[in-house]
Design an enzyme around this catalytic site. Structure first.
Site, PDB file in Angstrom:
ATOM      1  N   SER A 237      -1.341  -9.824   7.972  1.00  0.00           N
ATOM      2  CA  SER A 237      -0.556  -9.022   7.034  1.00  0.00           C
ATOM      3  C   SER A 237       0.162  -7.950   7.838  1.00  0.00           C
ATOM      4  O   SER A 237      -0.258  -7.631   8.957  1.00  0.00           O
ATOM      5  CB  SER A 237      -1.514  -8.352   6.037  1.00  0.00           C
ATOM      6  OG  SER A 237      -0.866  -7.283   5.352  1.00  0.00           O
TER       7      SER A 237
ATOM      8  N   TYR B 277      -9.220  -3.828   2.918  1.00  0.00           N
ATOM      9  CA  TYR B 277      -8.211  -4.862   3.215  1.00  0.00           C
ATOM     10  C   TYR B 277      -7.552  -4.598   4.573  1.00  0.00           C
ATOM     11  O   TYR B 277      -7.443  -5.507   5.413  1.00  0.00           O
ATOM     12  CB  TYR B 277      -7.160  -4.874   2.096  1.00  0.00           C
ATOM     13  CG  TYR B 277      -6.132  -5.979   2.231  1.00  0.00           C
ATOM     14  CD1 TYR B 277      -6.393  -7.262   1.767  1.00  0.00           C
ATOM     15  CD2 TYR B 277      -4.898  -5.736   2.825  1.00  0.00           C
ATOM     16  CE1 TYR B 277      -5.445  -8.283   1.890  1.00  0.00           C
ATOM     17  CE2 TYR B 277      -3.945  -6.740   2.954  1.00  0.00           C
ATOM     18  CZ  TYR B 277      -4.233  -8.009   2.474  1.00  0.00           C
ATOM     19  OH  TYR B 277      -3.292  -9.009   2.605  1.00  0.00           O
TER      20      TYR B 277
HETATM   21  C1  BGC Z   1      -0.835  -7.491   0.493  1.00  0.00           C
HETATM   22  C2  BGC Z   1       0.126  -7.272  -0.647  1.00  0.00           C
HETATM   23  C3  BGC Z   1       1.167  -6.243  -0.260  1.00  0.00           C
HETATM   24  C4  BGC Z   1       1.792  -6.530   1.092  1.00  0.00           C
HETATM   25  C5  BGC Z   1       2.716  -5.421   1.562  1.00  0.00           C
HETATM   26  C6  BGC Z   1      -0.047  -7.832   1.728  1.00  0.00           C
HETATM   27  O1  BGC Z   1      -0.880  -8.131   2.797  1.00  0.00           O
HETATM   28  O2  BGC Z   1      -1.750  -8.524   0.149  1.00  0.00           O
HETATM   29  O3  BGC Z   1      -0.578  -6.847  -1.798  1.00  0.00           O
HETATM   30  O4  BGC Z   1       2.199  -6.206  -1.251  1.00  0.00           O
HETATM   31  O5  BGC Z   1       0.791  -6.725   2.043  1.00  0.00           O
HETATM   32  O6  BGC Z   1       2.157  -4.157   1.414  1.00  0.00           O
END
Ligand code: BGC
Length: 268
Positions: free
Chosen positions: A153, A166
């Site tokens: 991410s 996360y």
């Molecule tokens: C998340 C999303 C988020 C995006 C940008 C992703 O890894 O799961 O919820 O919109 O990152 O912030």
């Protein structure tokens, strides 16, 4: 079908019953791969992805496993091996969010996210690496013994208040990926990550479903468009193919520029 860069390769995509995982599964199948469509709970979603693939002449099966559970992961690899043979491509995509301010976050929320997003990627990569080494290179299919793509991410580098479990899981994925890439390169196994930005999927629906929310979100995206799952699917095909043979241990951000500190476009 024209672009068959993954002809006869066998792929496993975790968390492929919806969102980015579903698009990656469809894209890999379009490029000629036989695909294991993993799901934890939504057999309906996974079966829909399998139907979409088979309807256009591709091959796929749905396989249930919770990637955070060691025995289930081992069983999933055995099942795929029995159906299609030894794997060529693993896409570690399964992931979830359980958001809370760090002071309100329960240990359960913390553990759940770390165990699926990070431990799950380790468990699946370990089984894949063993299988790749056991089988070795099949030159007619690929010049590598195997490819692992970790779905990371933008939050492997962008801190995220209210989502510390996360962000920590994705920061962990970054060094898991790089350490595996270093260790597995001599075996001709390629390991890389994709770092999606905001992609329209169920995980972040509240961030784009109303015009007001979307306008807020676009302030963070210099390219001025929210991503679509197939933006990631296309990149996954390239990263899994021999076209990217010399790419090792890197994260390819697919984010419309979200990691470019958009606030600095006018400030600083
Ligand atoms: C998340 C999303 C988020 C995006 C940008 C992703 O890894 O799961 O919820 O919109 O990152 O912030």
């Amino acid at each position: 079908m024209k672009n068959q860069s993954l002809q006869d390769q066998i792929a496993l995509v975790t968390g492929a019953s919806s969102g980015i995982g579903a698009a990656v599964a469809v894209a890999l199948a379009k490029a000629g791969a036989k695909v294991g469509v993993n799901y934890a709970r939504s057999s309906r979603g996974a079966e829909a992805v399998v139907s979409e693939i088979t309807a256009s002449g591709g091959k796929a099966i749905a396989i249930q496993a919770d990637v955070s559970q060691e025995e289930q992961v081992i069983r999933m690899f055995e099942q795929l091996d029995q159906t299609y043979g030894t794997l060529d491509i693993l896409v570690n995509n399964a992931g979830l969010q359980q958001d809370a301010s760090m002071m309100d976050m329960t240990l359960e929320q913390w553990n759940k996210v770390i165990s699926v997003n990070l431990t799950g990627q380790f468990l699946c990569s370990r089984e894949a690496a063993k299988a790749f080494i056991r089988r070795g290179i099949v030159p007619e299919r690929s010049c590598s013994a195997g490819k692992i793509i970790c779905m990371s991410s933008v939050h492997e580098v962008i801190p995220w208040a209210g989502h510390c479990n996360y962000a920590a899981s994705k920061g962990g994925v970054m060094l898991l990926m790089k350490s595996m890439a270093q260790e597995l390169a001599p075996h001709k196994i390629r390991v890389n990550s994709i770092g999606p930005g905001a992609i329209k999927t169920p995980i972040n629906q509240s961030a784009w479903e109303t015009p007001a929310a979307e306008a807020e979100l676009l302030k963070l995206i210099p390219y001025n468009r929210v991503g679509e799952p197939m933006d990631i699917g296309k990149v996954a095909v390239w990263l899994a193919s021999d076209e990217s043979e010399y790419v090792q241990g890197t994260t390819l951000f697919v984010d419309g520029g979200m990691t470019l500190y958009p606030g600095f476009a006018t400030g600083g």
